[in-house]
Design an enzyme around this catalytic site. Structure first.
Site: not given
Length: 250
Positions: A105, A212, A214
């Site tokens: 990001c 994202h 993660e």
């Protein structure tokens, strides 16, 4: 991994969200080294001496537009110039040392700016682009839910890793406009916005993604592939560095 500035009850804090660190440990099988950004860039080389890769996380703050030659069109949004300067130095240091580089990001946006590119400060104000922001009034599980598909560049290594198209989350108001020197796209959103980049002229692993991976990474096969690839690249770099030290000692 660099930390960001936050003020809490009159005290300045350096912070890193847990969700960014977890997949580096669980999937990449690496040890996260957190770098404070409040002391400037004087010690960057010493931190890089201890690193086998550089991981640039996302953050709530926007990058200072002066760093890519624009006036600030979003003065209501937080900025963190100290983090900007540290991360740009980390990127340049990683490139010089041949360290693997993964940006998420904001981190992808930093990679593009480090090489002379710029951003749309308001993706949502561009007539040809969609609104890629999350709804801040919804819980995290909704904000980080599947939002839109992305299509990988045909024949690219990312297509071989993830397949031709995947569905990703979307939590950003800014995005890449003009690509930096040597920066090439690896994936696009449905509206044509760049969703992944790399620097193919470099020999090390380089990847920036706008979404994202993660978030609940262990539950997402695509995220697992990304973080495994980064971890493997870091171990290759560590092994090469060890070989060099042995050669010098011989």
């Amino acid at each position: 991994m660099s930390m960001g500035q936050q003020d809490r009850n009159g005290h300045a804090y350096q912070v890193m969200t847990h969700k960014y660190m977890q997949p580096v440990v669980d999937i990449s099988d690496c040890i996260p080294l957190l770098i404070p950004t409040c002391f400037g860039v004087a010690d960057i080389e010493q931190y890089l001496d201890m690193a086998d890769g550089v991981y640039l996380s996302g953050a709530a703050s926007n990058i200072d537009p002066a760093l890519y030659g624009q006036e600030n069109l979003t003065p209501e949004k937080k900025q963190d110039l100290a983090r900007d300067l540290v991360d740009l130095a980390l990127i340049k240091g990683a490139v010089a040392r041949g360290l693997p580089l993964l940006g998420i990001c904001r981190g992808m946006q930093e990679m593009n700016i480090a090489f002379g590119g710029d951003l749309y400060q308001k993706v949502y104000d561009q007539e040809h682009l969609d609104d890629h922001r999350e709804d801040p009034d919804t819980p995290p599980e909704v904000q980080y839910g599947e939002s839109h598909s992305i299509t990988m560049v045909e024949g690219s290594w990312l297509q071989k890793l993830l397949g031709g198209s995947i569905t990703v989350n979307s939590l950003h108001g800014q995005g890449i406009n003009n690509l930096g020197k040597g920066v090439e796209p690896l994936a696009y959103a449905e509206d044509g916005l760049v969703e992944a980049i790399h620097l193919p002229a470099l020999t090390q692993f380089t990847l920036g993604v706008q979404w994202h991976p993660e978030w609940k990474a262990m539950e997402n096969p695509d995220s697992i592939k990304i973080f495994k690839a980064f971890g493997e690249a870091c171990r290759r770099r560590a092994g090469n560095d060890q070989d060099l030290r042995i050669d010098k000692a011989s």
